[in-house]
Design an enzyme around this catalytic site. Structure first.
Site, PDB file in Angstrom:
ATOM      1  N   GLU A  79       0.794  -0.972   0.093  1.00  0.00           N
ATOM      2  CA  GLU A  79       0.287   0.306   0.026  1.00  0.00           C
ATOM      3  C   GLU A  79       0.468   0.952  -0.006  1.00  0.00           C
ATOM      4  OE1 GLU A  79      -3.126   0.443   2.679  1.00  0.00           O
ATOM      5  OE2 GLU A  79      -3.760   2.362   2.606  1.00  0.00           O
ATOM      6  N   LYS A 259      -7.925  -0.541  10.673  1.00  0.00           N
ATOM      7  CA  LYS A 259      -7.592  -0.206   9.062  1.00  0.00           C
ATOM      8  C   LYS A 259      -6.259   0.486   9.339  1.00  0.00           C
ATOM      9  CE  LYS A 259      -6.404  -1.171   4.949  1.00  0.00           C
ATOM     10  NZ  LYS A 259      -5.233  -0.638   4.767  1.00  0.00           N
ATOM     11  N   ASP A 275       2.898 -14.405  11.549  1.00  0.00           N
ATOM     12  CA  ASP A 275       1.733 -14.765  10.980  1.00  0.00           C
ATOM     13  C   ASP A 275       1.080 -13.602  11.151  1.00  0.00           C
ATOM     14  OD1 ASP A 275      -0.734 -15.310  10.406  1.00  0.00           O
ATOM     15  OD2 ASP A 275      -0.267 -17.975  11.432  1.00  0.00           O
ATOM     16  N   HIS A 372      -1.622  11.010  -0.103  1.00  0.00           N
ATOM     17  CA  HIS A 372      -1.462   9.259  -1.137  1.00  0.00           C
ATOM     18  C   HIS A 372      -1.502   9.621  -2.544  1.00  0.00           C
ATOM     19  CE1 HIS A 372      -3.771   6.351   1.843  1.00  0.00           C
ATOM     20  NE2 HIS A 372      -3.184   7.418   2.635  1.00  0.00           N
TER      21      HIS A 372
HETATM   22  P1  NDP Z   1       7.797 -24.369  15.776  1.00  0.00           P
HETATM   23  O1  NDP Z   1       6.944 -25.245  15.113  1.00  0.00           O
HETATM   24  O2  NDP Z   1       8.965 -23.758  14.446  1.00  0.00           O
HETATM   25  O3  NDP Z   1       8.508 -24.178  16.842  1.00  0.00           O
HETATM   26  C1  NDP Z   1       9.059 -23.078  17.198  1.00  0.00           C
HETATM   27  C2  NDP Z   1      11.054 -23.860  17.513  1.00  0.00           C
HETATM   28  O4  NDP Z   1      11.646 -22.750  17.451  1.00  0.00           O
HETATM   29  C3  NDP Z   1      11.095 -25.039  17.992  1.00  0.00           C
HETATM   30  O5  NDP Z   1      11.520 -25.555  17.514  1.00  0.00           O
HETATM   31  C4  NDP Z   1      12.238 -24.610  19.116  1.00  0.00           C
HETATM   32  O6  NDP Z   1      12.915 -24.959  19.258  1.00  0.00           O
HETATM   33  C5  NDP Z   1      12.442 -23.139  18.524  1.00  0.00           C
HETATM   34  N1  NDP Z   1      13.018 -22.498  19.259  1.00  0.00           N
HETATM   35  C6  NDP Z   1      14.739 -21.807  19.982  1.00  0.00           C
HETATM   36  N2  NDP Z   1      14.704 -21.570  20.761  1.00  0.00           N
HETATM   37  C7  NDP Z   1      13.958 -20.632  21.387  1.00  0.00           C
HETATM   38  C8  NDP Z   1      13.014 -20.195  22.186  1.00  0.00           C
HETATM   39  N3  NDP Z   1      14.238 -19.672  23.055  1.00  0.00           N
HETATM   40  N4  NDP Z   1      12.033 -20.257  22.469  1.00  0.00           N
HETATM   41  C9  NDP Z   1      11.131 -20.218  22.014  1.00  0.00           C
HETATM   42  N5  NDP Z   1      11.154 -21.624  20.855  1.00  0.00           N
HETATM   43  C10 NDP Z   1      12.706 -21.712  20.428  1.00  0.00           C
HETATM   44  O7  NDP Z   1       7.228 -22.627  15.858  1.00  0.00           O
HETATM   45  P2  NDP Z   1       6.175 -22.084  16.628  1.00  0.00           P
HETATM   46  O8  NDP Z   1       5.298 -23.284  17.069  1.00  0.00           O
HETATM   47  O9  NDP Z   1       6.597 -20.450  16.950  1.00  0.00           O
HETATM   48  O10 NDP Z   1       4.549 -21.865  15.540  1.00  0.00           O
HETATM   49  C11 NDP Z   1       4.086 -21.095  14.682  1.00  0.00           C
HETATM   50  C12 NDP Z   1       3.873 -20.903  13.268  1.00  0.00           C
HETATM   51  O11 NDP Z   1       2.550 -21.286  13.247  1.00  0.00           O
HETATM   52  C13 NDP Z   1       3.451 -20.026  12.146  1.00  0.00           C
HETATM   53  O12 NDP Z   1       4.646 -20.463  11.238  1.00  0.00           O
HETATM   54  C14 NDP Z   1       2.836 -20.092  12.824  1.00  0.00           C
HETATM   55  O13 NDP Z   1       1.882 -19.873  10.630  1.00  0.00           O
HETATM   56  C15 NDP Z   1       2.260 -21.287  12.360  1.00  0.00           C
HETATM   57  N6  NDP Z   1       0.690 -21.523  12.941  1.00  0.00           N
HETATM   58  C16 NDP Z   1      -0.580 -21.485  13.456  1.00  0.00           C
HETATM   59  C17 NDP Z   1      -1.392 -21.303  13.559  1.00  0.00           C
HETATM   60  C18 NDP Z   1      -2.559 -20.051  14.821  1.00  0.00           C
HETATM   61  O14 NDP Z   1      -1.920 -18.694  14.578  1.00  0.00           O
HETATM   62  N7  NDP Z   1      -3.650 -20.365  14.936  1.00  0.00           N
HETATM   63  C19 NDP Z   1      -2.401 -22.641  14.300  1.00  0.00           C
HETATM   64  C20 NDP Z   1      -0.582 -23.625  13.341  1.00  0.00           C
HETATM   65  C21 NDP Z   1       0.837 -23.008  12.641  1.00  0.00           C
HETATM   66  P3  NDP Z   1      12.785 -26.895  20.543  1.00  0.00           P
HETATM   67  O15 NDP Z   1      11.894 -27.610  18.929  1.00  0.00           O
HETATM   68  O16 NDP Z   1      14.440 -26.665  20.502  1.00  0.00           O
HETATM   69  O17 NDP Z   1      11.865 -25.995  21.244  1.00  0.00           O
END
Ligand code: NDP
Length: 425
Positions: A79, A259, A275, A372
């Site tokens: 935008e 918005k 996200d 704009h």
């Molecule tokens: P991930 O599945 O990538 O999990 C977070 C990763 O970060 C883990 O592997 C974790 O490691 C690692 N990590 C490293 N350092 C840290 C820290 N200091 N603190 C926390 N984690 C750390 O992502 P999320 O679980 O965050 O999920 C986000 C994604 O899910 C987004 O892409 C979103 O779009 C999507 N999503 C959204 C939904 C919704 O909003 N309703 C539904 C489903 C998915 P370790 O494994 O060692 O812990």
């Protein structure tokens, strides 16, 4: 478009071949798809049926002074005027001492929904008595989160109807947004509830209504920083406060008010690999938290100052999701010089307030179109098919003639080209 076989199982070359064979695009269009596909392996990793990369522009907003630290802010948006407005709002607030921002602990709520519950009161009591056990099960399902100081912290049970219960588990997600981690934890707990209490589980999923992950920003602007042309700063401040009041009273205005805020917030959320659907849904639900949809920010005046504040859920991640795999996200984190999810929340919520100030300032003074117009005209002449070398001249004509529509842009372009031919160019 006729597609043969399973598109998702095909290589990128095979997918292109199918698109070409379908004859739904001409060769120039097909070439554009090919040329835009700059990172095929990343695209294929991130989504299904990948064909190309759809590019958005990224710009930088300046003048952000937040909690006494200077920031530059990368923004990804399609935008016009969003980046300029952001810098403009931030510059005024910087002159007034900057933003004061703070964010809460980073807890997300996960929901396990039980259906067909025959005695909701009794089951609710049973679930509450199991809190410690269920939290342990949650933490065992993703132990690294607890090791980092986070993990499942508390549980509450809400009776949604005569047969429905929501078990809400609050999970400290540390530096991640946490959706995937939470969902894994919830499914483990749900299985235990199903087996132990013989209950029917309808679903287990995080809630995007992130009431336990709130970011706030405020600022206080002396009237003199708001004066414009011959209008006093005090009068402009009063009009901004009035505009803010309307956003608290009227849902039509509140929606547009918000918005404008999300114009800035989404742009930074995108630039930092987050996200934006999650942020959008949470923000709008929060705007209606008292039963009526209202502006997420508010402005008020006292004797010498315009004061603004904003508050919304900002469950963004600093790690995880696409953050670790999209190379530009790391570059943007570096550009911003942010080091944690909390710090990033502080920047994003401040951007929302700056964006809101700039929009209200424009609305109660020049109107939104003046600022704009130049960029909108640029988009318009591009849509009319003008080459870069022709754009300035067409915009000049359009401004002089007060034209703002595509048909006029096309007519002026045709006129310029005709004249160019007649002149022997
Ligand atoms: P991930 O599945 O990538 O999990 C977070 C990763 O970060 C883990 O592997 C974790 O490691 C690692 N990590 C490293 N350092 C840290 C820290 N200091 N603190 C926390 N984690 C750390 O992502 P999320 O679980 O965050 O999920 C986000 C994604 O899910 C987004 O892409 C979103 O779009 C999507 N999503 C959204 C939904 C919704 O909003 N309703 C539904 C489903 C998915 P370790 O494994 O060692 O812990």
């Amino acid at each position: 478009m006729q597609i043969y076989g399973k598109f998702y199982q095909k290589s990128w070359d095979e997918r292109m071949k199918q698109i070409i064979q379908s004859e739904s695009l001409n060769t120039v269009q097909t070439q554009l798809l090919r040329d835009s596909a700059v990172n095929k392996s990343l695209g294929d990793t991130m989504i299904e049926n990948y064909i190309t990369d759809y590019h958005f522009p990224e710009g930088i907003a300046f003048h952000y002074l937040i909690n006494n630290k200077d920031y530059i802010v990368p923004m990804v948006t399609e935008e016009p005027s969003v980046v300029a407005a952001s810098s403009h709002g931030a510059a005024i607030i910087a002159k007034a001492g900057g933003f004061f921002a703070k964010s809460s602990e980073r807890m997300m709520i996960g929901q396990i929904i039980l259906e067909e519950v025959t005695d909701v009161k009794k089951t609710s009591e049973e679930l509450k008595s199991l809190e410690k056990v269920l939290l342990e099960i949650a933490n065992k399902a993703h132990p690294s989160l607890k090791k980092r100081g986070g993990g499942a912290k508390w549980l509450r049970v809400r009776i949604l109807d005569y047969d429905l219960i929501s078990v809400d588990i609050a999970i400290d997600v540390q530096e991640a947004m946490g959706a995937n981690m939470i969902n894994t934890m919830l499914e483990a707990v749900a299985l235990n509830i199903k087996n132990k209490l013989q209950q029917v589980i309808l679903m287990s999923i995080l809630s995007n209504y992130a009431t336990e992950c709130i970011a706030k920003a405020s600022c206080k602007i002396p009237f003199e920083l708001l004066s414009k042309d011959n209008v006093s700063g005090k009068s402009i401040a009063q009009k901004i406060a009035q505009a803010s009041r309307i956003a608290q009273l009227d849902v039509y205005r509140a929606t547009t008010h918000n918005k404008g805020i999300m114009n800035g917030i989404d742009a930074v959320v995108m630039a930092t690999g987050n996200d934006w659907r999650a942020i959008e849904s949470g923000a709008h639900a929060y705007a209606a938290r008292n039963g009526r949809y209202k502006g997420l920010s508010s402005w008020s005046v006292d004797d010498n100052y315009l004061s603004g504040e904003i508050e919304l859920p900002l469950p963004i991640g600093f790690v995880g999701g696409s953050i670790g795999i999209v190379p530009l996200v790391k570059v943007n984190q570096k550009l911003m010089n942010v080091e944690s999810a909390n710090e990033l929340e502080n920047v994003i919520v401040s951007v929302g307030l700056a964006q809101n100030l700039a929009a209200l300032l424009a609305l109660v003074t020049d109107g939104i179109q003046k600022g704009h117009m130049k960029l909108q005209l640029k988009s318009l002449v591009t849509a009319a098919g003008a080459k870069d070398t022709e754009k300035e001249e067409i915009i000049k004509y359009m401004l002089a003639e007060g034209k703002r529509d595509l048909a006029s842009a096309k007519t002026i372009l045709a006129g310029i080209r005709k004249r160019g031919k007649n002149d022997g160019h």
